[in-house]
Design a protein around this motif. Structure first.
Motif, mmCIF file in Angstrom:
data_model
loop_
_atom_site.group_PDB
_atom_site.id
_atom_site.type_symbol
_atom_site.label_atom_id
_atom_site.label_comp_id
_atom_site.label_asym_id
_atom_site.label_seq_id
_atom_site.Cartn_x
_atom_site.Cartn_y
_atom_site.Cartn_z
ATOM 1 N N UNK A 37 0.824 -1.216 0.000
ATOM 2 C CA UNK A 37 0.000 0.000 0.000
ATOM 3 C C UNK A 37 0.854 1.261 0.000
ATOM 4 N N UNK A 38 1.813 1.312 0.904
ATOM 5 C CA UNK A 38 2.636 2.521 1.008
ATOM 6 C C UNK A 38 3.563 2.655 -0.202
ATOM 7 N N UNK A 39 4.021 1.542 -0.740
ATOM 8 C CA UNK A 39 4.878 1.571 -1.927
ATOM 9 C C UNK A 39 4.082 2.074 -3.132
ATOM 10 N N UNK A 43 1.375 3.920 -2.994
ATOM 11 C CA UNK A 43 1.002 5.306 -2.703
ATOM 12 C C UNK A 43 2.088 6.283 -3.169
ATOM 13 N N UNK A 44 3.332 6.022 -2.763
ATOM 14 C CA UNK A 44 4.420 6.929 -3.157
ATOM 15 C C UNK A 44 4.707 6.857 -4.649
ATOM 16 N N UNK A 45 4.585 5.678 -5.214
ATOM 17 C CA UNK A 45 4.817 5.533 -6.652
ATOM 18 C C UNK A 45 3.792 6.317 -7.457
ATOM 19 N N UNK A 46 2.515 6.259 -7.068
ATOM 20 C CA UNK A 46 1.467 6.960 -7.820
ATOM 21 C C UNK A 46 1.678 8.465 -7.765
ATOM 22 N N UNK A 63 -3.037 15.792 -4.806
ATOM 23 C CA UNK A 63 -1.876 14.919 -4.638
ATOM 24 C C UNK A 63 -2.257 13.677 -3.838
ATOM 25 N N UNK A 64 -2.749 13.912 -2.609
ATOM 26 C CA UNK A 64 -2.903 12.821 -1.650
ATOM 27 C C UNK A 64 -4.144 11.967 -1.888
ATOM 28 N N UNK A 65 -5.224 12.560 -2.376
ATOM 29 C CA UNK A 65 -6.403 11.758 -2.665
ATOM 30 C C UNK A 65 -6.120 10.728 -3.749
ATOM 31 N N UNK A 66 -5.386 11.163 -4.799
ATOM 32 C CA UNK A 66 -5.020 10.230 -5.866
ATOM 33 C C UNK A 66 -4.072 9.144 -5.359
ATOM 34 N N UNK A 67 -3.057 9.546 -4.580
ATOM 35 C CA UNK A 67 -2.097 8.560 -4.079
ATOM 36 C C UNK A 67 -2.793 7.534 -3.189
ATOM 37 N N UNK A 68 -3.733 8.005 -2.368
ATOM 38 C CA UNK A 68 -4.466 7.076 -1.508
ATOM 39 C C UNK A 68 -5.351 6.151 -2.346
ATOM 40 N N UNK A 69 -5.936 6.681 -3.416
ATOM 41 C CA UNK A 69 -6.781 5.832 -4.257
ATOM 42 C C UNK A 69 -5.959 4.804 -5.034
ATOM 43 N N UNK A 70 -4.690 5.100 -5.255
ATOM 44 C CA UNK A 70 -3.848 4.120 -5.951
ATOM 45 C C UNK A 70 -3.762 2.815 -5.168
ATOM 46 N N UNK A 71 -3.873 2.912 -3.851
ATOM 47 C CA UNK A 71 -3.836 1.709 -3.022
ATOM 48 C C UNK A 71 -5.008 0.795 -3.370
ATOM 49 N N UNK A 72 -6.180 1.416 -3.567
ATOM 50 C CA UNK A 72 -7.353 0.637 -3.991
ATOM 51 C C UNK A 72 -7.112 0.005 -5.362
ATOM 52 N N UNK A 73 -6.614 0.811 -6.294
ATOM 53 C CA UNK A 73 -6.402 0.314 -7.656
ATOM 54 C C UNK A 73 -5.430 -0.863 -7.669
#
Length: 822
Positions: A333-335, A337-340, A359-369
């Motif tokens: 998840x954290x990996x 997040x930072x990558x996105x 910035x952060x809403x997209x990075x957090x949503x990357x975890x879901x994706x």
């Protein structure tokens, strides 16, 4: 930026709201409750060239900065740079004859008087000779970023044999101007080159690519890193340490994982999904990874969870784990997040901190994706629901606009609204427009705004262009108002008609939402799905049908960011458990078990749950059975099958249930579990064997005593609590020196319990250990644990005075208020 989230933090945060007082000579406070405009740009920062070396003994950086600037539009005769707590030696205008310039400096702003008026067609280069003194600057900090020193020296004098010497930086929000003069705002962007003079034993890392290494002498060299693509100054980074660097690649993009040498063999297990993540994100976004390389480095005592510096993300030390530890939990998840962020935040950057959720809403949503892609929809929904509940908790105490132009401090933006709510809103937008349009709009947003700073309107217009629809209604209600819908659904069936009464009952301070969703109605084994759009406070929907439905599921896709109260009969819940394929629907049933009195229905639901393909449902069932002392007789075969589940979490919960049911009957299962490949399962078995004072192979005890894994350490601490010899105290003393922050928090509590019955000599020796941690540990909750341990030793001479000293020196307002209770 990824926030550190642990159970510890969730428990301790309510002590008091976050605020860290600035106590340096260069304090800076922003006025509360004023409009936070995007920073006005007078100059365009074109390029930054840094030459730096380090004074480890003073924890200072000796630097020379060359800044290439040009007036943005209007003519300028002076320039103001951000330069916090520095010693400025000189400012020079670079040219055929370098010219010294006059300047004024107040410890925060460096105001330089230029030699003439510069037009927008002119370019100038300033050379600033300076010394950065990060320990002189202490900002306010936040829940997400606990310090704002910008530049950090770790074990600078090398006196701690258990900690490596390192230097690393952390620039978000505006802390990089503590270590180099710049225009420190997210709507600025420049290329960079950094030359670091370091001892030859160190590896260096910065943004971009390593273009040169030059030996100065037998022990020193200069490494030069360059990034030719412009990015925001807060994303500049450096790290220096004795790392193992493990190389990887995605297509022709070089990747590297920087870890302490002890973890060299584990690095690819920790970060090894990175190439697949880059490929997946590149494909769904239609924009290939936009930078020349990507490094990931783990540092000690990091002030946050992680940080997405362009081409080089930094992570907290908890990511350094063994391959065996990764069997119990991973860091994807954290990996992810930072990558996105390399796309959303670095490639396209929010123009102001008010727009942080871009910035952060997209990075957090990357975890879901990523979870949806790699581990399936249940895993994605499970983690997403937890994040959504965390947002609900924050919103219950302090609801805020998602896009906020009024705030007391920019650090306040790093909250569960910007992260969790931001991700949930994107999820609803995806469900509304559909996957194809959602990712087409993201592609358009990235391509149209590449290497630019953006505001919310840029995102809205991309979605409107792709969908063809005016989406102001969606963006307005979710981004510009606080709160979220609170919905009560009431269903009745009479006269061959199902009636759904839907009420929005949220505060009148919040909007009445327009909510497109689906309702699924089951009759027997058949279901129909109906689209509806809520737009009023109270709405009624009627569905003609000949018999009462078996089940009604409001918001079939479970995509709404809403608190929904929909009362259902026990029979409907049991039907839902066996017929719904969405994780949240099944979890809803598990959470309602306590309200069901029909034992047959409870049994039916538990049997279904123990067969569920997803581990979290099994865990919840086993936990319910433990709490409610459910006898094993009717479930034995299913429970014993859980001992072989692929999830170590399930195997661990199963052992806990068997221990509460009939430990002696299943003793052999606990002995077998000592050979499990999972630390978690081994630790659970050990905990119960120790509790019942049963013998364990001394070789196994010796081997596990040397481990640093949190589950093993906590299990072994229970063992050593019962031992009387001096070596049992020595185990605690030695382990305290090497474990991570979270483990240390618990270990200090456990050792405090042991010290209650210890000799005065041993307790006095422990006081210095606890005092050092209480005064100097970088993590506030660990300092708290040490302080609490000292309270238990306050009968010893001098400890009361020591507690007063610690209270006086503490800067974290949460702890100061807590300490004042003693």
């Amino acid at each position: 930026m990824h926030k550190t989230t642990t159970i510890l933090l969730m428990v301790l945060l309510p002590l008091v709201s976050w605020s860290q007082e600035a106590d340096s000579a260069y304090e800076y406070y922003e006025e509360p409750a004023i409009y936070r405009a995007t920073e006005t740009r007078y100059f365009d920062l074109i390029h930054t060239d840094l030459e730096v070396s380090f004074d480890w003994s003073k924890e200072q950086l000796i630097g020379k900065a060359e800044l290439v600037l040009k007036p943005l539009f209007y003519a300028q005769q002076d320039v103001t740079l951000d330069a916090k707590a520095m010693m400025i030696n000189s400012v020079t205008l670079k040219g055929k004859q370098n010219q010294k310039l006059s300047y004024e400096y107040d410890g925060y702003d460096l105001q330089v008087k230029l030699d003439r008026m510069y037009e927008r067609t002119d370019t100038l280069t300033l050379i600033i000779d300076y010394i950065a003194r990060p320990n002189e600057w202490k900002g306010t900090g936040s829940e997400a970023i606990t310090q704002e020193k910008g530049l950090y020296f770790i074990n600078s004098d090398g006196s701690d044999p258990y900690k490596p010497q390192q230097i690393w930086t952390q620039g978000e929000t505006e802390s990089n101007s503590v270590w180099f003069p710049t225009l420190d705002y997210p709507n600025e962007r420049c290329t960079q080159e950094i030359s670091m003079t370091v001892q030859d034993r160190f590896r260096t890392l910065s943004n971009g690519v390593l273009i040169e290494q030059v030996k100065v002498n037998d022990s020193t060299r200069i490494d030069t890193w360059r990034l030719d693509t412009p990015h925001a100054p807060y994303l500049f980074m450096m790290s220096i340490g004795e790392y193992a660097v493990i190389e990887d690649k995605w297509k022709d993009i070089p990747l590297a994982y920087h870890v302490e040498k002890e973890y060299a063999e584990d690095a690819k297990a920790i970060f090894g999904h990175t190439p697949e993540m880059i490929g997946f994100f590149s494909d769904v976004l239609g924009v290939d990874f936009p930078w020349p390389k990507y490094d990931q480095v783990v540092v000690r005592d990091f002030v946050s969870g992680a940080m997405e510096n362009t081409t080089a993300s930094v992570f907290m030390e908890q990511l350094q784990v063994s391959k065996k530890e990764l069997l119990d939990s991973h860091w994807d998840d954290i990996i992810a997040h930072e990558l996105f962020h390399q796309w959303f935040g670095d490639y396209v950057t929010c123009e102001s901190w008010s727009n942080l959720t871009l910035n952060e809403g997209f990075a957090s949503y990357s975890e879901y994706l990523w979870n949806e892609h790699k581990y399936g929809l249940d895993e994605a929904d499970y983690n997403f629901i937890n994040d959504r509940e965390s947002y609900f908790e924050e919103a219950a105490e302090d609801p805020k606009d998602l896009l906020r132009y009024y705030y007391e401090d920019k650090e306040d933006m790093f909250d569960r609204h910007s992260y969790n709510k931001g991700a949930a809103v994107l999820h609803m937008l995806r469900n509304y427009v559909g996957d194809e349009a959602f990712f087409a709009a993201l592609n358009l947003y990235l391509e149209e705004n590449a290497l630019e700073s953006v505001e919310l309107a840029n995102l809205r217009m991309a979605f409107e262009e792709v969908s063809g629809e005016d989406l102001n209604w969606f963006f307005d209600q979710w981004y510009f108002f606080p709160g979220h819908p609170e919905i009560v659904v009431t269903e009745t069936f009479e006269n061959d008609s199902l009636t759904l009464l839907v009420q929005q009952i949220q505060s009148e301070d919040f909007p009445t939402y327009k909510l497109p969703l689906f309702v699924e109605i089951w009759q027997g084994e058949e279901s129909e799905t109906y689209p509806i759009i809520l737009e009023s406070e109270v709405e009624t929907y009627q569905f003609a049908m000949k018999e009462e439905p078996s089940l009604v599921i409001f918001d079939t896709e479970r995509q709404l960011l809403a608190e929904v109260n929909h009362a259902k009969s026990p029979e409907a819940l049991a039907f839902q458990m066996s017929h719904s394929d969405r994780f949240e629907s099944r979890m809803e049933v598990m959470e309602a078990l306590a309200e069901i009195s029909d034992k047959k229905l409870i049994q039916q639901i538990l049997i279904q749950a123990l067969k569920d393909p997803f581990y979290a449902i099994k865990q919840y069932a086993l936990n319910y059975m433990i709490d409610n002392k459910v006898k094993i007789k009717k479930y034995e075969s299913l429970v014993l099958a859980c001992l072989k589940d692929e999830s170590s979490q399930v195997r661990s919960y199963t052992l806990s249930y068997l221990a509460e049911t009939d430990f002696e009957e299943y003793l052999e299962e606990f002995k077998k579990a000592l050979e499990d490949e999972s630390y978690l399962v081994q630790s659970t078995a050990l905990t119960y064997l120790f509790e019942y004072d049963l013998p364990v192979d001394p070789k196994l005890i010796a081997g596990l005593s040397a481990e640093k894994n949190i589950n093993v350490v906590l299990a072994m601490s229970a063992y050593y609590l019962k031992q009387d010899g001096e070596d049992s105290f020595d185990w605690f003393e030695e382990k305290i020196k090497v474990v991570d922050d979270e483990t240390l928090y618990f270990l200090l509590h456990s050792y405090s319990e042991k010290l209650i019955k210890a000799s005065d000599a041993r307790r006095k020796a422990a006081v210095s250990t606890y005092a050092e941690i209480a005064k100097n540990h970088p993590t506030y909750y660990t300092r708290l644990s040490a302080y609490q341990g000292l309270v238990l030793m306050s009968d010893l001479e001098g400890v009361s005075d020591l507690l007063d000293e610690i209270k006086e020196s503490e800067t974290d307002e949460r702890l100061k208020e807590y300490y004042d209770q003693f």
